[in-house]
Design a protein around this motif. Structure first.
Motif, short mmCIF file in Angstrom:
data_model
loop_
_atom_site.label_atom_id
_atom_site.label_comp_id
_atom_site.label_asym_id
_atom_site.label_seq_id
_atom_site.Cartn_x
_atom_site.Cartn_y
_atom_site.Cartn_z
N PHE A 15 0.84 -1.20 0.00
CA PHE A 15 0.00 0.00 0.00
C PHE A 15 0.87 1.25 0.00
O PHE A 15 0.63 2.19 -0.76
CB PHE A 15 -0.94 0.01 1.22
N ARG A 16 1.90 1.25 0.86
CA ARG A 16 2.79 2.41 0.93
C ARG A 16 3.49 2.66 -0.40
O ARG A 16 3.66 3.81 -0.81
CB ARG A 16 3.84 2.21 2.03
N ASP A 17 3.91 1.59 -1.06
CA ASP A 17 4.56 1.74 -2.37
C ASP A 17 3.60 2.37 -3.38
O ASP A 17 3.99 3.26 -4.14
CB ASP A 17 5.04 0.38 -2.89
N GLU A 62 6.84 9.77 -5.35
CA GLU A 62 7.93 9.59 -4.39
C GLU A 62 8.57 8.21 -4.54
O GLU A 62 7.97 7.29 -5.07
CB GLU A 62 7.41 9.70 -2.95
N VAL A 63 9.79 8.12 -4.04
CA VAL A 63 10.51 6.87 -3.97
C VAL A 63 10.90 6.65 -2.51
O VAL A 63 11.19 7.61 -1.79
CB VAL A 63 11.78 6.92 -4.84
N THR A 64 10.89 5.40 -2.07
CA THR A 64 11.27 5.10 -0.69
C THR A 64 12.68 4.52 -0.67
O THR A 64 13.02 3.68 -1.50
CB THR A 64 10.29 4.09 -0.07
N ALA A 65 13.47 4.98 0.27
CA ALA A 65 14.83 4.47 0.45
C ALA A 65 14.99 3.96 1.88
O ALA A 65 14.53 4.61 2.82
CB ALA A 65 15.85 5.57 0.18
N ASP A 66 15.62 2.81 2.03
CA ASP A 66 15.94 2.27 3.35
C ASP A 66 17.36 2.68 3.68
O ASP A 66 18.30 2.37 2.93
CB ASP A 66 15.83 0.74 3.37
N ILE A 103 18.27 10.80 -7.93
CA ILE A 103 17.18 10.01 -8.48
C ILE A 103 16.21 10.85 -9.30
O ILE A 103 15.59 10.36 -10.25
CB ILE A 103 16.43 9.28 -7.34
N GLY A 104 16.04 12.11 -8.91
CA GLY A 104 15.13 12.98 -9.64
C GLY A 104 13.71 12.95 -9.11
O GLY A 104 12.80 13.47 -9.74
N LYS A 105 13.50 12.30 -7.96
CA LYS A 105 12.18 12.25 -7.33
C LYS A 105 12.34 12.53 -5.84
O LYS A 105 13.41 12.37 -5.28
CB LYS A 105 11.55 10.86 -7.49
N THR A 106 11.24 12.91 -5.21
CA THR A 106 11.24 13.08 -3.76
C THR A 106 11.46 11.71 -3.13
O THR A 106 10.88 10.72 -3.54
CB THR A 106 9.90 13.66 -3.29
N VAL A 107 12.32 11.66 -2.11
CA VAL A 107 12.68 10.40 -1.48
C VAL A 107 12.20 10.40 -0.03
O VAL A 107 12.48 11.31 0.73
CB VAL A 107 14.21 10.17 -1.51
N THR A 108 11.45 9.35 0.32
CA THR A 108 11.04 9.13 1.71
C THR A 108 12.03 8.15 2.32
O THR A 108 12.29 7.09 1.74
CB THR A 108 9.62 8.53 1.76
N LEU A 109 12.58 8.49 3.47
CA LEU A 109 13.59 7.66 4.10
C LEU A 109 13.01 6.80 5.22
O LEU A 109 12.35 7.32 6.12
CB LEU A 109 14.72 8.53 4.67
N ASN A 110 13.25 5.50 5.15
CA ASN A 110 12.97 4.59 6.26
C ASN A 110 14.30 4.38 6.96
O ASN A 110 15.23 3.84 6.36
CB ASN A 110 12.42 3.25 5.77
N GLN A 111 14.39 4.79 8.22
CA GLN A 111 15.66 4.74 8.92
C GLN A 111 15.76 3.51 9.82
O GLN A 111 14.81 3.18 10.52
CB GLN A 111 15.85 5.99 9.77
N PHE A 112 16.93 2.87 9.79
CA PHE A 112 17.22 1.73 10.64
C PHE A 112 18.59 1.95 11.27
O PHE A 112 19.45 2.62 10.68
CB PHE A 112 17.23 0.42 9.83
#
Length: 180
Positions: free
Chosen positions: A97-99, A107-111, A134-143
Motif C-alpha cells: 500500500f505504501r509503495d 515519491e521513492v522510498t529508500a531504506d 534520483i530525480g524524485k522526492t525520497v522518503t527515508l525509512n531509517q534503521f
C-alpha cells in the motif's frame, strides 16, 4: 509468494482509499498498525501464528481496533484480512500500500541503515542528495545497526549504496589475504 498474496489486498485498499479521497489518513492509520505490531513481539507472533485460528485472530483484532480507534476503512480492511486468514501477510500488504501511495505522489522510498541514529540535519542532507541523484522526492525509512561501525547503507529499489566501515574493513581483510 507473500507478494502474490499481498499485492491484491494492497491494491484493493489503495483503490478504495483513493476513491474516497482518504489516502493520507489511511496511510497514517496503517503506520499506527505497523507501530503496534513492531512494539509487541507477542502480538506480532500472534498475527503470524498458523496454530491460532482465523476466527480467534479476528475477534482479538476486533477488540484491539475498537480500543485503538483505527480509521474505519482500515479497521474494516483488517477485519477482512483476518477473516480470510491472511494476517501473516499484513506487513507485506502495508508495504505494498505504501509503495502504491508513494508512486501516486511521485515519491521513492529508500531504506537507510546507519550505525547510530541520524539527526534531522543529516536526514535532510541525505534526502536532498538522493533527490538530486534520483530525480524524485525520497522518503527515508531509517534503521540503526551498530555493527556497521560507521557510514551508511542506502537501498533504493534494487540499487544498494554501501559506504559502511564494516564493509570497507571486510574488503581490506580480503585484499590483505590476497597480498599475503
Amino acid at each position: 509468494m507473500l507478494t502474490q498474496i499481498a499485492r491484491p489486498y494492497a491494491s484493493a485498499l489503495f483503490d478504495l482509499a483513493s476513491s474516497e479521497n482518504q489516502l493520507a489518513s489511511v496511510e497514517t492509520s496503517l503506520s499506527d498498525v505497523t507501530r503496534l505490531i513492531g512494539e509487541s513481539a507477542d502480538f506480532s507472533r500472534f498475527l503470524r501464528s498458523p496454530v491460532i485460528s482465523a476466527d480467534t485472530k479476528a475477534s482479538a483484532l476486533d477488540a484491539l481496533l475498537d480500543k485503538a480507534k483505527t480509521h474505519p476503512l482500515v479497521a474494516n480492511f483488517l477485519r477482512l484480512v483476518a477473516k480470510n486468514g491472511r494476517l501473516f501477510a499484513l506487513d507485506a500488504i502495508i508495504a505494498g500500500f505504501r509503495d502504491l501511495a508513494a508512486k501516486a505522489r511521485g515519491e521513492v522510498t529508500a531504506d537507510v541503515t546507519s550505525a547510530a541514529p541520524l539527526n534531522a540535519e543529516q536526514v535532510k542532507a541525505l534526502g536532498d542528495t538522493l533527490k538530486v541523484k534520483i530525480g524524485k522526492t525520497v522518503t527515508l525509512n531509517q534503521f540503526v545497526d551498530p555493527s556497521l561501525i560507521g557510514g551508511l547503507q542506502v537501498k533504493v529499489g534494487s540499487q544498494m549504496i554501501d559506504s559502511s566501515l564494516k564493509t570497507k574493513l571486510a574488503a581490506m581483510k580480503i585484499a590483505m589475504k590476497e597480498v599475503g
